[in-house]
Design a protein around this motif. Structure first.
Motif, PDB file in Angstrom:
ATOM      1  N   HIS A  50      15.423 -18.063   9.528  1.00 46.65           N
ATOM      2  CA  HIS A  50      16.517 -17.140   9.221  1.00 46.65           C
ATOM      3  C   HIS A  50      16.349 -16.427   7.881  1.00 46.65           C
ATOM      4  N   CYS A  51      15.236 -16.623   7.188  1.00 46.20           N
ATOM      5  CA  CYS A  51      15.097 -16.015   5.869  1.00 46.20           C
ATOM      6  C   CYS A  51      14.527 -14.600   5.960  1.00 46.20           C
ATOM      7  N   ASN A  52      14.733 -13.814   4.920  1.00 47.78           N
ATOM      8  CA  ASN A  52      14.290 -12.422   4.898  1.00 47.78           C
ATOM      9  C   ASN A  52      12.774 -12.289   4.995  1.00 47.78           C
ATOM     10  N   SER A  53      12.056 -13.156   4.303  1.00 46.11           N
ATOM     11  CA  SER A  53      10.597 -13.056   4.291  1.00 46.11           C
ATOM     12  C   SER A  53      10.002 -13.226   5.681  1.00 46.11           C
ATOM     13  N   PHE A  54      10.618 -14.062   6.486  1.00 48.85           N
ATOM     14  CA  PHE A  54      10.126 -14.266   7.850  1.00 48.85           C
ATOM     15  C   PHE A  54      10.287 -12.992   8.663  1.00 48.85           C
ATOM     16  N   ARG A  55      11.420 -12.323   8.539  1.00 49.65           N
ATOM     17  CA  ARG A  55      11.646 -11.095   9.300  1.00 49.65           C
ATOM     18  C   ARG A  55      10.684  -9.984   8.877  1.00 49.65           C
ATOM     19  N   ARG A  56      10.331  -9.950   7.601  1.00 45.36           N
ATOM     20  CA  ARG A  56       9.428  -8.897   7.127  1.00 45.36           C
ATOM     21  C   ARG A  56       8.014  -9.036   7.691  1.00 45.36           C
ATOM     22  N   LEU A  57       7.657 -10.210   8.172  1.00 47.69           N
ATOM     23  CA  LEU A  57       6.310 -10.414   8.714  1.00 47.69           C
ATOM     24  C   LEU A  57       6.009  -9.492   9.891  1.00 47.69           C
ATOM     25  N   LYS A  58       7.047  -9.030  10.583  1.00 53.11           N
ATOM     26  CA  LYS A  58       6.807  -8.182  11.753  1.00 53.11           C
ATOM     27  C   LYS A  58       6.248  -6.821  11.366  1.00 53.11           C
ATOM     28  N   HIS A  59       6.370  -6.449  10.089  1.00 49.11           N
ATOM     29  CA  HIS A  59       5.866  -5.155   9.632  1.00 49.11           C
ATOM     30  C   HIS A  59       4.718  -5.313   8.636  1.00 49.11           C
ATOM     31  N   LEU A  65      -5.135  -2.153  10.238  1.00 52.14           N
ATOM     32  CA  LEU A  65      -4.142  -1.381   9.501  1.00 52.14           C
ATOM     33  C   LEU A  65      -3.647  -0.206  10.337  1.00 52.14           C
ATOM     34  N   SER A  66      -2.336  -0.106  10.482  1.00 52.09           N
ATOM     35  CA  SER A  66      -1.707   1.014  11.196  1.00 52.09           C
ATOM     36  C   SER A  66      -2.378   1.309  12.534  1.00 52.09           C
ATOM     37  N   PRO A  67      -2.490   0.318  13.416  1.00 57.15           N
ATOM     38  CA  PRO A  67      -3.157   0.571  14.696  1.00 57.15           C
ATOM     39  C   PRO A  67      -2.334   1.469  15.594  1.00 57.15           C
ATOM     40  N   ALA A  68      -3.021   2.238  16.433  1.00 52.72           N
ATOM     41  CA  ALA A  68      -2.336   3.118  17.382  1.00 52.72           C
ATOM     42  C   ALA A  68      -2.068   2.323  18.653  1.00 52.72           C
ATOM     43  N   GLY A  69      -0.920   1.714  18.729  1.00 59.40           N
ATOM     44  CA  GLY A  69      -0.573   0.907  19.888  1.00 59.40           C
ATOM     45  C   GLY A  69       0.387  -0.195  19.499  1.00 59.40           C
ATOM     46  N   ASP A  70       1.137  -0.669  20.477  1.00 54.18           N
ATOM     47  CA  ASP A  70       2.169  -1.662  20.214  1.00 54.18           C
ATOM     48  C   ASP A  70       1.709  -3.099  20.448  1.00 54.18           C
ATOM     49  N   HIS A  71       0.473  -3.291  20.899  1.00 56.51           N
ATOM     50  CA  HIS A  71       0.060  -4.614  21.336  1.00 56.51           C
ATOM     51  C   HIS A  71      -0.825  -5.354  20.346  1.00 56.51           C
ATOM     52  N   TYR A  72      -1.109  -4.736  19.197  1.00 58.89           N
ATOM     53  CA  TYR A  72      -1.899  -5.415  18.180  1.00 58.89           C
ATOM     54  C   TYR A  72      -1.038  -6.444  17.449  1.00 58.89           C
ATOM     55  N   ARG A  73      -1.690  -7.504  17.001  1.00 61.61           N
ATOM     56  CA  ARG A  73      -0.951  -8.549  16.289  1.00 61.61           C
ATOM     57  C   ARG A  73      -0.455  -8.052  14.940  1.00 61.61           C
ATOM     58  N   THR A  74       0.686  -8.564  14.551  1.00 60.17           N
ATOM     59  CA  THR A  74       1.195  -8.423  13.194  1.00 60.17           C
ATOM     60  C   THR A  74       1.184  -9.815  12.579  1.00 60.17           C
ATOM     61  N   ARG A  75       1.562  -9.895  11.321  1.00 61.35           N
ATOM     62  CA  ARG A  75       1.625 -11.211  10.685  1.00 61.35           C
ATOM     63  C   ARG A  75       2.668 -12.097  11.369  1.00 61.35           C
ATOM     64  N   THR A 112       0.651 -10.589   1.771  1.00 58.51           N
ATOM     65  CA  THR A 112       0.841  -9.243   1.250  1.00 58.51           C
ATOM     66  C   THR A 112       0.934  -8.215   2.374  1.00 58.51           C
ATOM     67  N   PRO A 113       1.339  -6.985   2.052  1.00 62.14           N
ATOM     68  CA  PRO A 113       1.134  -5.890   3.010  1.00 62.14           C
ATOM     69  C   PRO A 113      -0.376  -5.635   3.161  1.00 62.14           C
ATOM     70  N   PHE A 114      -0.752  -5.057   4.278  1.00 58.80           N
ATOM     71  CA  PHE A 114      -2.147  -4.690   4.560  1.00 58.80           C
ATOM     72  C   PHE A 114      -3.082  -5.897   4.659  1.00 58.80           C
ATOM     73  N   ASN A 186      -9.170 -16.116  17.833  1.00 57.93           N
ATOM     74  CA  ASN A 186      -9.015 -15.680  19.220  1.00 57.93           C
ATOM     75  C   ASN A 186      -8.188 -14.413  19.347  1.00 57.93           C
ATOM     76  N   HIS A 187      -7.114 -14.282  18.577  1.00 52.16           N
ATOM     77  CA  HIS A 187      -6.368 -13.024  18.699  1.00 52.16           C
ATOM     78  C   HIS A 187      -7.095 -11.878  18.007  1.00 52.16           C
ATOM     79  N   ASP A 188      -7.965 -12.199  17.048  1.00 52.07           N
ATOM     80  CA  ASP A 188      -8.767 -11.136  16.448  1.00 52.07           C
ATOM     81  C   ASP A 188      -9.797 -10.599  17.445  1.00 52.07           C
ATOM     82  N   ILE A 189     -10.342 -11.494  18.281  1.00 54.89           N
ATOM     83  CA  ILE A 189     -11.231 -11.043  19.360  1.00 54.89           C
ATOM     84  C   ILE A 189     -10.458 -10.142  20.316  1.00 54.89           C
ATOM     85  N   ASP A 190      -9.274 -10.581  20.700  1.00 58.40           N
ATOM     86  CA  ASP A 190      -8.438  -9.820  21.630  1.00 58.40           C
ATOM     87  C   ASP A 190      -8.119  -8.431  21.079  1.00 58.40           C
ATOM     88  N   ASP A 191      -7.716  -8.366  19.809  1.00 56.23           N
ATOM     89  CA  ASP A 191      -7.394  -7.081  19.195  1.00 56.23           C
ATOM     90  C   ASP A 191      -8.633  -6.208  19.023  1.00 56.23           C
TER      91      ASP A 191
END
Length: 331
Positions: A50-59, A65-75, A112-114, A186-191
């Protein structure tokens, strides 16, 4: 008997002798009344979730960096995959699944970001260095809740700090360390396949022969090998471990240092460097909360706190506001 007490009794009766029981926790820095419903580790999990830092991981960037598509992993999606793998291992070994989950959900809060490009930039800029696992602990101890911190148990704090290159004090913390590397390779291979950097067929046959030819097969092989090693030793058999090492070497050569994959990293590092330098010379421009941190912990630490907490988008927007003349944005 309260629901929490029922869970604590279940742990005593059914968990592995190597598991960390909730009732045996070293506790928090600020003792509080036990929750009638949740164990101390379940409570930590919820505080993180429920903390703010956890929610920020989605961005925040995972690899691309800035992939064109919605299916790449985020933090954030990386964190959820680590949690799932870690819970599977802990459940199979009859370790404390709640402790494992709390550590997994909190392990990257200080990233961090990026992605690692941002981490490397701050590490080069800061006189004291910067490492995301240390920052994750700082987030839960100091930065969250307007400087109050989340006041987590010692076992969760230890697992968060030691998930990268140290041996945790609990088996659950060690499980998260394994789950982290299993997830990201494994998710890096997928991406990377999705990005056109590589195909599954590019992976050497001596590796796929041992680990399998798909993400699912590789994760299953790695997790199964770790579980077979048992809760006491927590290790993979030599053949699987050697194949994983070879896979990591392949990914480093084929993906992690690939110019196409990392083409934007220089820009990201330059952006972080310019933001850092700006706040060093204009400390008064930091938000009030971070100004107070500067008085307590020094200018460098406060700037690292501020920049590392940014999402990719917020860092870019801040850079634009500071360095791009407003009129230029029309062209």
């Amino acid at each position: 008997m309260l629901p929490r007490e029922q869970t604590e009794l279940f742990e005593k009766q059914f968990l592995n002798e190597n598991a960390c029981l909730s009732v045996d926790s070293k506790g928090r820095k600020e003792p509080c009344e036990p929750c009638p419903l949740r164990t101390c580790f379940q409570r930590d999990r919820d505080r993180i979730l429920h903390c703010n830092s956890f929610r920020r991981l989605k961005h925040k960037t995972q690899v691309y960096l800035s992939p064109a598509g919605d299916h790449y992993r985020t933090r954030l999606t990386h964190t959820l995959e680590v949690s799932q793998i870690a819970r599977t291992i802990s459940r199979a070994l009859r370790l404390n699944e709640d402790l494992t989950e709390a550590i997994a959900l909190g392990h990257d809060l200080g990233h961090t970001p990026f992605g690692h490009a941002g981490e490397r930039a701050l590490n080069e800029l800061s006189p004291d260095g910067f490492h995301h696992y240390e920052q994750s602990l700082r987030v839960v101890d100091i930065l969250e809740k307007d400087g109050k911190g989340l006041d987590l148990t010692e076992e969760v704090r230890d697992g968060i700090l030691k998930h990268t290159n140290m041996i945790a004090d609990t088996k659950e913390g060690y499980v998260v360390r394994f789950a982290d590397v299993i997830a990201y390779i494994n998710h890096d291979i997928d991406d990377s396949v999705r990005a056109g950097i590589m195909t599954e067929e590019d992976i050497p046959k001596n590796i796929t022969k041992v680990l399998g030819g798909s993400k699912s097969e590789r994760i299953t092989t790695l997790v199964t090998s770790l579980i077979k090693g048992g809760a006491e030793s927590l290790h993979m058999d030599d053949e699987v471990s050697d194949a994983y090492t070879a896979l990591h070497r392949f990914m480093f050569d084929f993906v992690y240092t690939n110019p196409k994959c990392k083409s934007e990293e220089v820009k990201a590092k330059d952006m972080i460097a310019k933001l850092y330098d700006y706040y060093v010379h204009h400390i008064e421009k930091l938000p009030a909360f971070y100004m107070n941190l500067a008085y307590q912990f020094g200018i460098d630490r406060a700037i690292c706190d501020y920049i590392s907490g940014m999402t990719d988008g917020f860092a870019i927007e801040t850079f634009k506001n500071l360095f791009i003349p407003l009129g230029w944005t029309k062209y």
